[in-house]
Design a protein around this motif. Sequence first.
Motif, mmCIF file in Angstrom:
data_model
loop_
_atom_site.group_PDB
_atom_site.id
_atom_site.type_symbol
_atom_site.label_atom_id
_atom_site.label_comp_id
_atom_site.label_asym_id
_atom_site.label_seq_id
_atom_site.Cartn_x
_atom_site.Cartn_y
_atom_site.Cartn_z
ATOM 1 N N VAL A 191 1.064 -1.238 0.313
ATOM 2 C CA VAL A 191 0.205 0.202 0.113
ATOM 3 C C VAL A 191 0.540 1.404 0.093
ATOM 4 C CG1 VAL A 191 -2.086 -1.068 0.928
ATOM 5 C CG2 VAL A 191 -0.265 0.082 2.448
ATOM 6 N N VAL A 192 0.295 2.538 -0.232
ATOM 7 C CA VAL A 192 1.088 3.105 -0.185
ATOM 8 C C VAL A 192 0.471 4.049 0.690
ATOM 9 C CG1 VAL A 192 2.303 5.392 -1.942
ATOM 10 C CG2 VAL A 192 1.461 3.407 -2.821
ATOM 11 N N LYS A 193 0.936 4.815 2.114
ATOM 12 C CA LYS A 193 0.313 5.845 2.479
ATOM 13 C C LYS A 193 1.111 7.378 2.466
ATOM 14 C CE LYS A 193 -1.165 7.747 6.484
ATOM 15 N NZ LYS A 193 -0.712 8.117 7.970
ATOM 16 N N ASN A 194 0.368 8.102 2.270
ATOM 17 C CA ASN A 194 1.165 9.586 2.286
ATOM 18 C C ASN A 194 0.172 10.155 3.462
ATOM 19 O OD1 ASN A 194 2.183 12.160 1.486
ATOM 20 N ND2 ASN A 194 0.553 12.501 -0.320
ATOM 21 N N THR A 195 -1.126 11.029 3.434
ATOM 22 C CA THR A 195 -1.773 11.759 4.572
ATOM 23 C C THR A 195 -2.872 10.778 4.856
ATOM 24 O OG1 THR A 195 -3.780 12.666 3.705
ATOM 25 C CG2 THR A 195 -1.282 13.675 3.657
ATOM 26 N N GLY A 196 -2.934 9.446 4.459
ATOM 27 C CA GLY A 196 -4.460 9.261 4.621
ATOM 28 C C GLY A 196 -6.171 10.118 4.658
ATOM 29 N N GLY A 206 -5.950 22.062 -2.510
ATOM 30 C CA GLY A 206 -7.908 21.871 -2.376
ATOM 31 C C GLY A 206 -8.477 23.206 -0.929
ATOM 32 N N GLU A 207 -9.181 22.121 -0.126
ATOM 33 C CA GLU A 207 -10.111 23.230 0.403
ATOM 34 C C GLU A 207 -8.922 22.391 2.164
ATOM 35 O OE1 GLU A 207 -12.965 20.559 2.499
ATOM 36 O OE2 GLU A 207 -12.865 20.513 0.789
ATOM 37 N N CYS A 208 -9.090 21.358 2.524
ATOM 38 C CA CYS A 208 -8.396 21.013 3.338
ATOM 39 C C CYS A 208 -6.756 20.996 3.670
ATOM 40 C CB CYS A 208 -8.495 19.026 3.356
ATOM 41 S SG CYS A 208 -8.047 18.874 5.095
ATOM 42 N N SER A 248 -19.342 10.461 -10.159
ATOM 43 C CA SER A 248 -18.757 10.512 -8.686
ATOM 44 C C SER A 248 -17.284 11.139 -8.625
ATOM 45 C CB SER A 248 -19.198 9.429 -7.419
ATOM 46 O OG SER A 248 -18.506 9.630 -6.637
ATOM 47 N N TYR A 249 -16.570 11.396 -7.279
ATOM 48 C CA TYR A 249 -14.887 11.618 -7.568
ATOM 49 C C TYR A 249 -14.511 10.825 -6.748
ATOM 50 C CZ TYR A 249 -11.365 14.684 -5.849
ATOM 51 O OH TYR A 249 -10.049 15.151 -5.527
ATOM 52 N N MET A 250 -13.866 10.533 -7.205
ATOM 53 C CA MET A 250 -13.003 8.249 -6.665
ATOM 54 C C MET A 250 -12.982 9.565 -5.161
ATOM 55 S SD MET A 250 -9.580 7.934 -7.946
ATOM 56 C CE MET A 250 -9.887 8.679 -9.622
HETATM 57 C C1 LIG Z 1 -11.745 16.732 5.695
HETATM 58 C C2 LIG Z 1 -11.012 16.368 3.689
HETATM 59 C C3 LIG Z 1 -11.021 17.250 2.827
HETATM 60 C C4 LIG Z 1 -10.613 17.440 1.839
HETATM 61 N N1 LIG Z 1 -10.821 17.900 0.585
HETATM 62 C C5 LIG Z 1 -10.252 18.144 -0.468
HETATM 63 C C6 LIG Z 1 -10.811 19.026 -1.549
HETATM 64 O O1 LIG Z 1 -11.077 20.306 -1.354
HETATM 65 N N2 LIG Z 1 -10.137 18.877 -3.004
HETATM 66 C C7 LIG Z 1 -10.001 17.522 -3.029
HETATM 67 O O2 LIG Z 1 -9.885 16.912 -4.295
HETATM 68 N N3 LIG Z 1 -10.131 16.127 -2.546
HETATM 69 C C8 LIG Z 1 -10.232 16.750 -0.521
HETATM 70 N N4 LIG Z 1 -10.277 15.297 -0.225
HETATM 71 C C9 LIG Z 1 -9.914 14.136 -0.837
HETATM 72 C C10 LIG Z 1 -8.753 14.541 -1.155
HETATM 73 O O3 LIG Z 1 -8.178 14.772 -2.136
HETATM 74 C C11 LIG Z 1 -8.308 12.783 -1.059
HETATM 75 O O4 LIG Z 1 -8.734 12.158 0.119
HETATM 76 C C12 LIG Z 1 -6.499 12.618 -1.656
HETATM 77 O O5 LIG Z 1 -7.063 11.005 -1.707
HETATM 78 C C13 LIG Z 1 -5.315 12.548 -0.317
HETATM 79 O O6 LIG Z 1 -4.299 12.105 -0.682
HETATM 80 P P1 LIG Z 1 -3.652 12.516 0.058
HETATM 81 O O7 LIG Z 1 -2.499 11.626 -0.753
HETATM 82 O O8 LIG Z 1 -2.990 12.906 0.856
HETATM 83 O O9 LIG Z 1 -3.872 11.076 1.200
HETATM 84 P P2 LIG Z 1 -3.265 9.494 1.054
HETATM 85 O O10 LIG Z 1 -5.070 8.878 1.711
HETATM 86 O O11 LIG Z 1 -2.733 9.046 1.817
HETATM 87 O O12 LIG Z 1 -3.890 8.900 -0.659
HETATM 88 C C14 LIG Z 1 -4.712 8.505 -0.845
HETATM 89 C C15 LIG Z 1 -4.452 7.660 -2.157
HETATM 90 O O13 LIG Z 1 -3.319 8.158 -3.207
HETATM 91 C C16 LIG Z 1 -2.114 6.918 -2.987
HETATM 92 N N5 LIG Z 1 -0.991 7.661 -2.996
HETATM 93 C C17 LIG Z 1 -0.652 8.232 -1.940
HETATM 94 N N6 LIG Z 1 0.569 9.107 -2.204
HETATM 95 C C18 LIG Z 1 0.720 8.297 -3.315
HETATM 96 C C19 LIG Z 1 1.298 8.663 -4.002
HETATM 97 N N7 LIG Z 1 2.939 9.118 -3.816
HETATM 98 N N8 LIG Z 1 1.524 7.432 -5.327
HETATM 99 C C20 LIG Z 1 1.189 6.948 -5.654
HETATM 100 N N9 LIG Z 1 -0.033 7.009 -4.762
HETATM 101 C C21 LIG Z 1 -0.187 7.863 -3.993
HETATM 102 C C22 LIG Z 1 -2.740 5.845 -1.526
HETATM 103 O O14 LIG Z 1 -1.916 4.668 -1.936
HETATM 104 C C23 LIG Z 1 -4.221 6.212 -2.011
HETATM 105 O O15 LIG Z 1 -4.947 5.297 -2.472
HETATM 106 C C24 LIG Z 1 -10.359 16.005 0.691
HETATM 107 C C25 LIG Z 1 -10.749 15.001 2.204
HETATM 108 C C26 LIG Z 1 -10.590 14.872 2.952
HETATM 109 C C27 LIG Z 1 -11.384 13.651 4.431
#
Ligand SMILES: Cc1cc2nc3c(=O)[nH]c(=O)nc-3n(C[C@H](O)[C@H](O)[C@H](O)COP(=O)(O)OP(=O)(O)OC[C@H]3O[C@@H](n4cnc5c(N)ncnc54)[C@H](O)[C@@H]3O)c2cc1C
Length: 639
Positions: free
Chosen positions: A203-208, A272-274, A571-573
Amino acid sequence: MTAAILRSTAIAAILAVFADQTTAAAVALKCRSCPSRFAWENDQLTDAAIANSDASLFGFGSDVRAADLNVRADTPDLPACKAFPGDASWPSQSDWNLFNTTLDGALIQTVPLAASCYNNWPQHDAAACQDVISHWNDPHFHVNDPTSAMFPLYQGRTCMPTDDPSSSNCTLGGYAAYSVAVTKVSQIQLALNFARNTNVRLVVKNTGHDFGDKSIGAGALSVWTHNLKDIEFLADYKCKGFNGPAFRLGSGVETEDLYRAAEQNNVTVVGGECRTVGIAGGYIAGGGHSPLSSLVGMGADQVLSMEVVLPNGKFVTANKDSNPDLYWALRGGGGSTYGVVTSVTVRAYPQIPVTTMTFMFTTGADVTADTFFAGLGAYMSHFDAFTAAGAYGYFLVVGTGPGEFLFNMMPMWGNNMTKPQFVSLVTPFLDDLAGLGISLTPVITEYPSMYSAYTGTFPPENVGPTDSHAASRLFPKENFESAKRDETLSAVRHAIEGGGVLIGYNIRSAPNPSVDQANSVNPAWRKATGFFILAATWAPDATDDKIQQASETLTNDWMAKWRAVSPGAGSYMSEGDINEPDFQQSFYGEYYPRLYAMKQQYDPTGLFYAPTAVGSEDWYVTDQVPWIPTQNGRLCRKA
Ligand SMILES: Cc1cc2nc3c(=O)[nH]c(=O)nc-3n(C[C@H](O)[C@H](O)[C@H](O)COP(=O)(O)OP(=O)(O)OC[C@H]3O[C@@H](n4cnc5c(N)ncnc54)[C@H](O)[C@@H]3O)c2cc1C
Ligand SMILES: *[C@@H]1O[C@H](CO)[C@@H](O)[C@H](O)[C@H]1NC(C)=O
Ligand SMILES: *[C@@H]1O[C@H](CO)[C@@H](O)[C@H](O)[C@H]1NC(C)=O
Ligand SMILES: *[C@@H]1O[C@H](CO)[C@@H](O)[C@H](O)[C@H]1NC(C)=O
Ligand SMILES: *[C@@H]1O[C@H](CO)[C@@H](O)[C@H](O)[C@H]1NC(C)=O
C-alpha cells in the motif's frame, strides 16, 4: 484461456489507438533541458547494488513491453492470495532484517496509533492514551503517523481510542504490518521490488485522507511518503511550451505548506480546501478540486511533469515527452495504481484578489421548509453564472430537528474579483433570497491573495469519525437549469429530509488553454457545476446492523435518486462511496477501458491494489461484513 487471449488482444488494440494520438504532440514539444529532479531522486537502486545483495528479494521486475500484456492473464501460477503474516510464505525475520539494513534502517513495524489505550500492548500508558483521545479528530495526528488513516470504519475499528484499557484487545486490523519511511527513491524501489518478489501486499500512504482508506491494508508493506517535503519555487520555468512560475513538490507536501510557499513568492497555486491533503499524492492522482477550479481547472491539469517509480521498480519521468501515456493516466486515474509518484512540477499563476462571502439561514417563524428549499433552489439557479465567472461555493445543508433545516455558506469565493465585482455578481442571488422572505446578513470580505482568503475563511477540518459514511455526485449543469432543477432539488430534499448531511460545492472545471487538460480526470468533472457530498450518520454507539442500514439507505435510496436525475454523470473517487455501484463508470467514466488496459500493461502481477482503484474488481478482501467493507482481511485474486 480464450477469454484471456481475447482480453489481451482488446487491450493491445486500445493501447495502440492511444499511442498514435500521443506521438505527434510529443515530437513537437521536445525539450531536453527542463530541471526535474530533487537530489534524493538521484539516489536510485542500481543493478550493481542488487547483484551485491539478494536478487531474489530485491531484483527488478520485467521491463514494460507490449509483450507483458499477456503475463497476467496467461500466467497460471500467480498465487491466489497475497502472503499474510503467519503464512509459511511470509518473509522470514531474517529477510525483514536484511530488508531493513538495505533500507538504512527505515523499516517501521506497526504500532497502532491508539495502542497506548490498551493493556495488550507494551506501549500501554494512560497519559499517552489521553493524548490520543484528545487528538483523534485532528488530521495532523493521522498524517504524522506511519500507518493510520482517517476513516477507521474501513480499518475494522480494531484499535479505537478508549479510556477503558481492558474493554477489548487492540489488533492491527486493516493497518499495514510494516511501513518504510522513505526519504529517497532507492528505498521506494527496494520496497516495491521486495513486495513484488515476496508476494506481500503493498500500500502507499501519504496523509491517509482518502474517504475509503485507500492507503491501508492488512498484512501489507506500506510506502509512507510523508517525509518527502521538498518545495522548490521555479520563478521562471521554461519547459515543453510552458514559460512561467512553477513549483516542484515532493509527494509528501501538504496543501497548507504549498499555499504558504506560494504566498511567500507572490504567486497563486491550485490545491484543495483542506489544509493537510497531500498535493502530489491522492489529490492530483484523483483529479483534485480546488477553490480555484472554476477559474483555471483541476489540480491534475496544472501538472507539467512528474517522477514515478513503476511497479517493476524502475524510476521514470512522465510528461508530454517521456511516457506520455503515464502522464495521462497519473493525472486522474487514481492513486496507488501505476506506481509511486515521488515529485510533481505544477504551474503557478500571478497573485489574484479573492472576495469571499459567508452567511447562514434556517427555517423559522418566517421561513417554512418549502421556503428553505426554494432558497436552495434559488442558489442552484445561479450555479452556472457563478462558476462561469470563476466563482466557487462551499456550503452545508443539514436537518436540525423535525422539519427544521440549516444552510451555511462557508464560504462562497470570488476568484480574481474585487469586492464591487463580487457584489454585482451575487446581488441577483441575494435579491432572490430576500424575495422569498429569507433574511440574512452576508459578510463579504476582499483579500489581496488566495492564501489570506483561505486562512481567513476555511474552517479547520475534523476527521477520524466512525459515525458517518459519505457518497458523492458530480451534477452536470443541466441539472440546475430550469427544466431539471425541480427534479434535482426534490432528489436532494429527499436525502436531507431523510437525515442526510449535504456538503455542497458550486464548482466547475474551467476550460484553460494554458494547461494540458487532455488527461484522465473523470469526464464528469468537465460537465459539472455542482459537486455534492452526502453523508449518512448514526449514533456513535450504533450496532453494525444500524450502520449497514444507514449505508444501504445512502447508496440504494438517496444516492439512487441522485443517480436517476443525472444519468451518465459520475462521482469523485477521492470523496466517494466505497460501496459505489458500477464504480468504474462513476469514478472514471469512458476512460475506464484505457485505464484498465494500462493497468494490465504496467502492473501485470498486481502489485498495487486499493479499493475502487482501476483493476480492483479483479481482487477481493476476505472476511467482509456487507455494507461495511474493510481492509482487515487477506487480499486475494478472483478466480
Ligand atoms: C477533510 C477532507 C478534505 C478534503 N478536501 C479536498 C478538496 O478540497 N479537494 C479535493 O480534491 N479533495 C479533497 N479531499 C479528498 C482528497 O483529495 C483525497 O482524500 C486524496 O486522495 C488525498 O490524497 P493523500 O495523498 O493526501 O491521501 P492518502 O489517503 O494517503 O492517499 C490517497 C490515495 O492515493 C495513493 N497515494 C498517495 N500518495 C501516493 C503517491 N505518491 N503515489 C501513488 N499513490 C499515492 C494512496 O495509496 C491512496 O490510494 C479531502 C478529504 C478530506 C478527508
Ligand atoms: C530497522 O532498523 C532501525 C535502525 O537499526 C531500527 O531502529 C528499527 O527498529 C528497525 N526496524 C525493524 C522493523 O526492525
Ligand atoms: C485479550 O487477549 C487475551 C489473550 O488472547 C485474552 O485472554 C483476553 O481475554 C482478551 N481480552 C479481551 C478483553 O478480549
Ligand atoms: C505580486 O504580484 C502581483 C501580480 O502579478 C504584482 O502586481 C505585484 O507587484 C507583486 N508584488 C510583489 C511584492 O512582488
Ligand atoms: C485576473 O484578472 C486579470 C484582469 O482583471 C487577468 O488579466 C488575469 O489573467 C486574471 N487571472 C487569472 C489567473 O485568471
